[in-house]
Motif scaffolding. Structure first.
Motif, PDB file in Angstrom:
ATOM      1  N   LEU A  41       0.806  -1.222   0.000  1.00 51.10           N
ATOM      2  CA  LEU A  41       0.000   0.000   0.000  1.00 51.10           C
ATOM      3  C   LEU A  41       0.838   1.271   0.000  1.00 51.10           C
ATOM      4  N   SER A  42       2.167   1.113  -0.019  1.00 51.06           N
ATOM      5  CA  SER A  42       3.050   2.276   0.149  1.00 51.06           C
ATOM      6  C   SER A  42       2.885   3.334  -0.941  1.00 51.06           C
ATOM      7  N   GLY A  43       2.557   2.956  -2.161  1.00 50.50           N
ATOM      8  CA  GLY A  43       2.418   3.941  -3.233  1.00 50.50           C
ATOM      9  C   GLY A  43       1.014   4.487  -3.409  1.00 50.50           C
ATOM     10  N   SER A  44       0.119   4.144  -2.505  1.00 48.38           N
ATOM     11  CA  SER A  44      -1.290   4.511  -2.686  1.00 48.38           C
ATOM     12  C   SER A  44      -1.630   5.897  -2.159  1.00 48.38           C
ATOM     13  N   GLY A  45      -0.712   6.507  -1.400  1.00 49.45           N
ATOM     14  CA  GLY A  45      -0.976   7.826  -0.832  1.00 49.45           C
ATOM     15  C   GLY A  45      -1.798   7.791   0.444  1.00 49.45           C
ATOM     16  N   VAL A  46      -2.134   6.612   0.905  1.00 48.51           N
ATOM     17  CA  VAL A  46      -2.917   6.474   2.131  1.00 48.51           C
ATOM     18  C   VAL A  46      -1.964   6.341   3.316  1.00 48.51           C
ATOM     19  N   GLU A  47      -2.351   6.878   4.466  1.00 49.55           N
ATOM     20  CA  GLU A  47      -1.537   6.745   5.675  1.00 49.55           C
ATOM     21  C   GLU A  47      -1.713   5.339   6.226  1.00 49.55           C
ATOM     22  N   ILE A  48      -0.599   4.661   6.510  1.00 46.12           N
ATOM     23  CA  ILE A  48      -0.629   3.302   7.061  1.00 46.12           C
ATOM     24  C   ILE A  48      -0.231   3.391   8.532  1.00 46.12           C
ATOM     25  N   THR A  49      -1.124   2.944   9.421  1.00 45.19           N
ATOM     26  CA  THR A  49      -0.829   2.939  10.848  1.00 45.19           C
ATOM     27  C   THR A  49      -1.011   1.528  11.384  1.00 45.19           C
ATOM     28  N   SER A  50      -0.478   1.306  12.574  1.00 45.94           N
ATOM     29  CA  SER A  50      -0.697   0.025  13.244  1.00 45.94           C
ATOM     30  C   SER A  50      -1.042   0.299  14.695  1.00 45.94           C
ATOM     31  N   LEU A  51      -1.600  -0.688  15.355  1.00 44.65           N
ATOM     32  CA  LEU A  51      -1.972  -0.520  16.753  1.00 44.65           C
ATOM     33  C   LEU A  51      -0.728  -0.302  17.598  1.00 44.65           C
ATOM     34  N   ALA A  52      -0.878   0.490  18.651  1.00 42.77           N
ATOM     35  CA  ALA A  52       0.224   0.734  19.574  1.00 42.77           C
ATOM     36  C   ALA A  52       0.588  -0.559  20.292  1.00 42.77           C
ATOM     37  N   ARG A  53       1.724  -0.562  20.917  1.00 49.20           N
ATOM     38  CA  ARG A  53       2.199  -1.770  21.569  1.00 49.20           C
ATOM     39  C   ARG A  53       1.523  -2.071  22.895  1.00 49.20           C
ATOM     40  N   GLY A  54       0.347  -1.485  23.120  1.00 52.28           N
ATOM     41  CA  GLY A  54      -0.447  -1.884  24.266  1.00 52.28           C
ATOM     42  C   GLY A  54      -0.982  -3.294  24.064  1.00 52.28           C
ATOM     43  N   VAL A  55      -0.979  -3.743  22.809  1.00 50.16           N
ATOM     44  CA  VAL A  55      -1.372  -5.109  22.499  1.00 50.16           C
ATOM     45  C   VAL A  55      -0.179  -6.005  22.831  1.00 50.16           C
ATOM     46  N   PRO A  56      -0.348  -6.984  23.702  1.00 47.72           N
ATOM     47  CA  PRO A  56       0.802  -7.795  24.111  1.00 47.72           C
ATOM     48  C   PRO A  56       1.360  -8.647  22.979  1.00 47.72           C
ATOM     49  N   VAL A  57       2.671  -8.858  23.006  1.00 47.69           N
ATOM     50  CA  VAL A  57       3.321  -9.709  22.020  1.00 47.69           C
ATOM     51  C   VAL A  57       2.754 -11.120  22.146  1.00 47.69           C
ATOM     52  N   GLY A  58       2.358 -11.685  21.007  1.00 52.27           N
ATOM     53  CA  GLY A  58       1.763 -13.012  21.015  1.00 52.27           C
ATOM     54  C   GLY A  58       0.272 -12.999  21.312  1.00 52.27           C
ATOM     55  N   GLY A  59      -0.296 -11.789  21.490  1.00 50.24           N
ATOM     56  CA  GLY A  59      -1.712 -11.695  21.842  1.00 50.24           C
ATOM     57  C   GLY A  59      -2.595 -11.506  20.621  1.00 50.24           C
ATOM     58  N   ASP A  60      -3.833 -11.956  20.721  1.00 48.98           N
ATOM     59  CA  ASP A  60      -4.840 -11.755  19.691  1.00 48.98           C
ATOM     60  C   ASP A  60      -5.880 -10.773  20.203  1.00 48.98           C
ATOM     61  N   LEU A  61      -6.420  -9.955  19.310  1.00 50.95           N
ATOM     62  CA  LEU A  61      -7.449  -8.981  19.696  1.00 50.95           C
ATOM     63  C   LEU A  61      -8.635  -9.647  20.366  1.00 50.95           C
ATOM     64  N   ASP A  62      -8.929 -10.857  19.916  1.00 47.31           N
ATOM     65  CA  ASP A  62     -10.065 -11.609  20.442  1.00 47.31           C
ATOM     66  C   ASP A  62     -10.038 -11.740  21.964  1.00 47.31           C
ATOM     67  N   TRP A  63      -8.833 -11.766  22.554  1.00 46.35           N
ATOM     68  CA  TRP A  63      -8.690 -12.048  23.981  1.00 46.35           C
ATOM     69  C   TRP A  63      -8.439 -10.797  24.819  1.00 46.35           C
ATOM     70  N   LEU A  64      -8.361  -9.609  24.199  1.00 48.14           N
ATOM     71  CA  LEU A  64      -8.042  -8.392  24.927  1.00 48.14           C
ATOM     72  C   LEU A  64      -9.272  -7.763  25.548  1.00 48.14           C
ATOM     73  N   ASP A  65      -9.051  -7.038  26.644  1.00 53.53           N
ATOM     74  CA  ASP A  65     -10.149  -6.298  27.257  1.00 53.53           C
ATOM     75  C   ASP A  65     -10.395  -5.013  26.475  1.00 53.53           C
ATOM     76  N   ASP A  66     -11.571  -4.428  26.670  1.00 52.91           N
ATOM     77  CA  ASP A  66     -11.981  -3.256  25.898  1.00 52.91           C
ATOM     78  C   ASP A  66     -11.054  -2.059  26.107  1.00 52.91           C
ATOM     79  N   GLY A  67     -10.594  -1.849  27.347  1.00 52.34           N
ATOM     80  CA  GLY A  67      -9.712  -0.719  27.642  1.00 52.34           C
ATOM     81  C   GLY A  67      -8.398  -0.798  26.880  1.00 52.34           C
ATOM     82  N   THR A  68      -7.832  -1.989  26.785  1.00 55.41           N
ATOM     83  CA  THR A  68      -6.573  -2.165  26.047  1.00 55.41           C
ATOM     84  C   THR A  68      -6.771  -1.852  24.569  1.00 55.41           C
ATOM     85  N   ILE A  69      -7.889  -2.301  23.998  1.00 56.97           N
ATOM     86  CA  ILE A  69      -8.167  -2.025  22.589  1.00 56.97           C
ATOM     87  C   ILE A  69      -8.341  -0.527  22.362  1.00 56.97           C
TER      88      ILE A  69
END
Length: 200
Positions: A162-190
């Motif tokens: 997507l690098s040439g598309s002109g769109v900003e690419i972001t990712s979730l902050a590292r509040g998501v634990p390494v090895g963790g899935d969103l499915d198992w996180l609490d709402d506050g962490t998300i």
């Protein structure tokens, strides 16, 4: 499997054992519980599964399962079309929705790149994502993928695509634990991870 169980019970146990988190022992216990509470559990579950098999389809826009196409989220005019959140599977989408922090659109990849499992870009919904970004005028793509090796490999690959598309690419902050899935996180962490997202 129990040698004394009939073929119908053995088939039920074998199918339950294929579900994530259920091994042969857990599947046997689940099958016995279903059979013990036939009217309260087994019959309604069988009816719900039949109905789901008949009515649930993958949304042609984002890929999430729903009973209509486009799905409820893709059909919602109040959603921000310029914001697309990329997730591995529908479970992560549901976790994001549970948090109430994201009001954009979603894109379900259908898995992650994995050389070990032989999963390449052609097995995932990569081309559909690239097409959506180009065709909808999206301004930001949030890569909400697991903080695992496969998740980060997939995020890096998508950022490159997507690098040439002109769109900003972001990712979730590292509040998501390494090895963790969103499915198992609490709402506050998300919520915190979404607020602290950064360029990928």
């Amino acid at each position: 499997m129990a040698a004394s169980a009939g073929p119908e019970i053995e088939r039920l146990i074998a199918l339950l054992a294929k579900l994530p988190g259920l091994g042969p022992r857990s599947a046997r216990r689940a099958a016995l519980q279903l059979l013990k509470k036939r009217d309260q559990l087994l019959v309604p579950l069988a009816a719900a599964m039949t109905e789901a098999a008949e009515k649930v389809v993958a949304c042609s826009v984002c890929g999430t399962p729903d009973t209509r196409d486009p799905c409820a989220i893709c059909s919602d005019p109040a959603r921000d079309d310029g914001l697309i959140c990329v997730v591995e599977e529908a479970g992560a989408l549901w976790a994001m929705e549970r948090s109430g922090a994201f009001r954009g659109r979603y894109h379900v990849m259908g898995g992650l790149l994995s050389a070990l499992d032989g999963v390449g870009p052609d097995q995932l919904r990569v081309a559909e994502l690239v097409g959506r970004v180009k065709g909808t005028g999206a301004r930001e793509v949030v890569l909400a993928l697991p903080a695992t090796v496969d998740g980060q490999t997939t995020a890096h690959y998508l950022a490159e695509r997507l690098s040439g598309s002109g769109v900003e690419i972001t990712s979730l902050a590292r509040g998501v634990p390494v090895g963790g899935d969103l499915d198992w996180l609490d709402d506050g962490t998300i919520v915190q991870a979404l607020r602290a997202r950064r360029p990928a």
